[in-house]
Design a protein around this motif. Sequence first.
Motif, PDB file in Angstrom:
ATOM      1  N   ARG A 163     -16.095  15.330   2.264  1.00 35.12           N
ATOM      2  CA  ARG A 163     -16.015  13.911   1.930  1.00 35.12           C
ATOM      3  C   ARG A 163     -14.585  13.378   1.928  1.00 35.12           C
ATOM      4  N   LEU A 164     -13.609  14.237   1.696  1.00 39.86           N
ATOM      5  CA  LEU A 164     -12.217  13.792   1.636  1.00 39.86           C
ATOM      6  C   LEU A 164     -11.582  14.026   2.991  1.00 39.86           C
ATOM      7  N   SER A 165     -11.383  12.942   3.724  1.00 41.64           N
ATOM      8  CA  SER A 165     -10.876  13.058   5.089  1.00 41.64           C
ATOM      9  C   SER A 165      -9.881  11.946   5.380  1.00 41.64           C
ATOM     10  N   ARG A 166      -9.285  12.029   6.555  1.00 42.85           N
ATOM     11  CA  ARG A 166      -8.337  10.998   6.989  1.00 42.85           C
ATOM     12  C   ARG A 166      -9.041   9.754   7.516  1.00 42.85           C
ATOM     13  N   GLN A 167     -10.330   9.866   7.767  1.00 44.20           N
ATOM     14  CA  GLN A 167     -11.097   8.715   8.250  1.00 44.20           C
ATOM     15  C   GLN A 167     -11.186   7.641   7.165  1.00 44.20           C
ATOM     16  N   GLY A 168     -10.624   6.480   7.434  1.00 47.47           N
ATOM     17  CA  GLY A 168     -10.677   5.391   6.469  1.00 47.47           C
ATOM     18  C   GLY A 168      -9.749   5.557   5.281  1.00 47.47           C
ATOM     19  N   LEU A 169      -8.871   6.560   5.313  1.00 50.27           N
ATOM     20  CA  LEU A 169      -7.943   6.788   4.202  1.00 50.27           C
ATOM     21  C   LEU A 169      -6.976   5.616   4.060  1.00 50.27           C
ATOM     22  N   LYS A 170      -6.810   5.136   2.842  1.00 54.02           N
ATOM     23  CA  LYS A 170      -5.839   4.079   2.536  1.00 54.02           C
ATOM     24  C   LYS A 170      -4.831   4.627   1.525  1.00 54.02           C
ATOM     25  N   VAL A 171      -3.545   4.381   1.788  1.00 54.86           N
ATOM     26  CA  VAL A 171      -2.481   4.900   0.925  1.00 54.86           C
ATOM     27  C   VAL A 171      -1.525   3.765   0.588  1.00 54.86           C
ATOM     28  N   ALA A 172      -1.172   3.655  -0.684  1.00 53.35           N
ATOM     29  CA  ALA A 172      -0.233   2.632  -1.146  1.00 53.35           C
ATOM     30  C   ALA A 172       0.803   3.296  -2.054  1.00 53.35           C
ATOM     31  N   VAL A 173       2.075   2.912  -1.854  1.00 58.34           N
ATOM     32  CA  VAL A 173       3.172   3.522  -2.611  1.00 58.34           C
ATOM     33  C   VAL A 173       4.118   2.425  -3.068  1.00 58.34           C
ATOM     34  N   SER A 174       4.596   2.574  -4.300  1.00 59.20           N
ATOM     35  CA  SER A 174       5.601   1.658  -4.821  1.00 59.20           C
ATOM     36  C   SER A 174       6.601   2.455  -5.644  1.00 59.20           C
ATOM     37  N   GLY A 175       7.888   2.172  -5.438  1.00 59.94           N
ATOM     38  CA  GLY A 175       8.889   2.829  -6.260  1.00 59.94           C
ATOM     39  C   GLY A 175      10.094   3.303  -5.493  1.00 59.94           C
ATOM     40  N   ASP A 176      10.768   4.269  -6.074  1.00 55.59           N
ATOM     41  CA  ASP A 176      12.074   4.721  -5.605  1.00 55.59           C
ATOM     42  C   ASP A 176      11.921   5.804  -4.539  1.00 55.59           C
ATOM     43  N   ILE A 177      11.474   5.400  -3.363  1.00 54.41           N
ATOM     44  CA  ILE A 177      11.329   6.291  -2.225  1.00 54.41           C
ATOM     45  C   ILE A 177      11.487   5.472  -0.961  1.00 54.41           C
ATOM     46  N   THR A 178      12.112   6.044   0.059  1.00 52.66           N
ATOM     47  CA  THR A 178      12.326   5.323   1.313  1.00 52.66           C
ATOM     48  C   THR A 178      11.196   5.608   2.293  1.00 52.66           C
ATOM     49  N   ALA A 179      11.087   4.758   3.300  1.00 51.79           N
ATOM     50  CA  ALA A 179      10.094   4.973   4.347  1.00 51.79           C
ATOM     51  C   ALA A 179      10.359   6.291   5.077  1.00 51.79           C
ATOM     52  N   LYS A 180      11.644   6.615   5.258  1.00 51.36           N
ATOM     53  CA  LYS A 180      12.007   7.864   5.940  1.00 51.36           C
ATOM     54  C   LYS A 180      11.558   9.076   5.138  1.00 51.36           C
ATOM     55  N   GLU A 181      11.636   8.993   3.818  1.00 50.73           N
ATOM     56  CA  GLU A 181      11.168  10.086   2.966  1.00 50.73           C
ATOM     57  C   GLU A 181       9.649  10.150   2.918  1.00 50.73           C
ATOM     58  N   LEU A 182       8.998   8.987   2.923  1.00 50.54           N
ATOM     59  CA  LEU A 182       7.555   8.930   2.758  1.00 50.54           C
ATOM     60  C   LEU A 182       6.795   9.431   3.983  1.00 50.54           C
ATOM     61  N   ALA A 183       7.275   9.110   5.182  1.00 52.77           N
ATOM     62  CA  ALA A 183       6.535   9.439   6.401  1.00 52.77           C
ATOM     63  C   ALA A 183       6.165  10.917   6.501  1.00 52.77           C
ATOM     64  N   PRO A 184       7.114  11.857   6.385  1.00 50.82           N
ATOM     65  CA  PRO A 184       6.715  13.265   6.462  1.00 50.82           C
ATOM     66  C   PRO A 184       5.852  13.714   5.288  1.00 50.82           C
ATOM     67  N   LEU A 185       6.011  13.055   4.138  1.00 51.26           N
ATOM     68  CA  LEU A 185       5.184  13.385   2.985  1.00 51.26           C
ATOM     69  C   LEU A 185       3.707  13.103   3.252  1.00 51.26           C
ATOM     70  N   LEU A 186       3.433  12.050   3.993  1.00 50.05           N
ATOM     71  CA  LEU A 186       2.041  11.704   4.290  1.00 50.05           C
ATOM     72  C   LEU A 186       1.348  12.828   5.047  1.00 50.05           C
ATOM     73  N   ASP A 187       2.045  13.418   6.008  1.00 52.21           N
ATOM     74  CA  ASP A 187       1.456  14.538   6.743  1.00 52.21           C
ATOM     75  C   ASP A 187       1.308  15.760   5.849  1.00 52.21           C
ATOM     76  N   LYS A 188       2.282  15.976   4.974  1.00 51.01           N
ATOM     77  CA  LYS A 188       2.225  17.115   4.063  1.00 51.01           C
ATOM     78  C   LYS A 188       1.054  16.981   3.092  1.00 51.01           C
ATOM     79  N   LEU A 189       0.831  15.774   2.601  1.00 51.08           N
ATOM     80  CA  LEU A 189      -0.204  15.549   1.597  1.00 51.08           C
ATOM     81  C   LEU A 189      -1.604  15.493   2.190  1.00 51.08           C
ATOM     82  N   PHE A 190      -1.745  14.788   3.307  1.00 46.51           N
ATOM     83  CA  PHE A 190      -3.074  14.491   3.839  1.00 46.51           C
ATOM     84  C   PHE A 190      -3.347  15.113   5.206  1.00 46.51           C
TER      85      PHE A 190
END
Length: 469
Positions: A209-236
Amino acid sequence: MMDFTKMIHRAGLLLLAVVAMLVPSLPAAAVDIEKVVSKGEIEAWLVRDTKNPIIAMQFAFEGGTERDPADKLGLAIMVASTMDEGAGNLDSQAFQGKLDENSITLSFNAGRDAFVGQLVTLRETKDTAFDLMRLALTQPRFDMEAVERIRGQLQTSLRRSQADPSYWAQLAFGYALFPNHPYGLPQRGFTETLAAITRDDLVQFARTRLSRQGLKVAVSGDITAKELAPLLDKLFGALPVKATLAPVADVTPAAQGKTILVPRPIPQTVMVLAHSGLDRSDPDWYAATIVNYVLGGGGFSSRLMDEVREKRGLTYGIGSSLQSFDHANLITVSGSTVNEKAAEAISVTKQIWGEVAKNGITEAELRDAQTYLTGSFPLQFTNNGAIAGLLLQVQRDDLGIDFLNKRNDLLNAVTISDVKRVADRLLDPEKLTTVLVGQPVGIEPTGTFVMQGQKIGIVGPEALLDQPK
């Protein structure tokens, strides 16, 4: 023994986190949202805020409790309640210990239409936080000790809920409106269906049931887009591309105009009224938002509160709301009154409903509603967690990345003629389904809600309608 210096440091970080969560994170100016896409094509929306060293992430997978098997109701909520009870090589105590000692908040929740997770961490501990989140998503343990403990807690909570009239109102309300649809089934299930859920069911849910299909992710705070991008692959990135989801049909609320009684030996009557609403994508949504605010969504500024409470003293509180789900839409009213005044309270509510439907609202009410709804909007940006939640909801509603910056303009563009047209389209007192819990005086119900074990139904002029077991 914990090093005293480290203990003081962690306590200071926790205090900083609490204080920072109470301080507004953004001004009332335009919201700058970045679309971040990883190499693995996982997308997130980011609002960067460096004023506080905090990062909040919220994410949602398609499908919630509405896809639970009928004989294992409560499965999604049980999964959500056990996913943070150990992961990888960390059992429940070790996993929770790492969260606590690093001031990390990680939780999961199953709603009607989505399975949602949220993480709040200090920037200093983000690597640990994201690693724990990754483990929970990809390697949940579901150890039997934790599973049985959580099962017992959920069953105990259900039993205690039966003393709460609101529980019965929700149960009867869902069944009356959606008798042959998953929305009509209790999200938390029954003690019997919780007992039927096995560890393999939990494991299978997490795997399929937990898949990348239709996954929505929202982030707010002290992190840059450059830091977040590789994290998304690591997490999901390790999650399956597609989920295995049982189909759910769109549905129109049933029982229009009927009154359903749930007899309970209590001195007050809990009342819930509803009929079909508008889809969130409907262009008339913003006019309907103003109609709802004037009708009952505006607290003491609303007509229902003024007429039912202030003028007649029939209730301590009454309010209305627009509710848009993935497969159905409602406009609802809820409140309570003493049993002896239930008939009058319902009569006045329907009268006000009909007056707004026929005549609309005044110019002054329109201006007041627009002023409040637009002026109070910045108060929803109180902290990074609230901002991430807003971003996630906007994504799930498919409103566009620029919505937060144009939302007030859409409300201010509503005219008095728009409101009258939409009120006439939306409101019909004759179609209101009414659910009453208590011993209301002077009301003849068209049906009575009953529950025996896992069997629920409405008896009266109609035959008993059984839910599938």
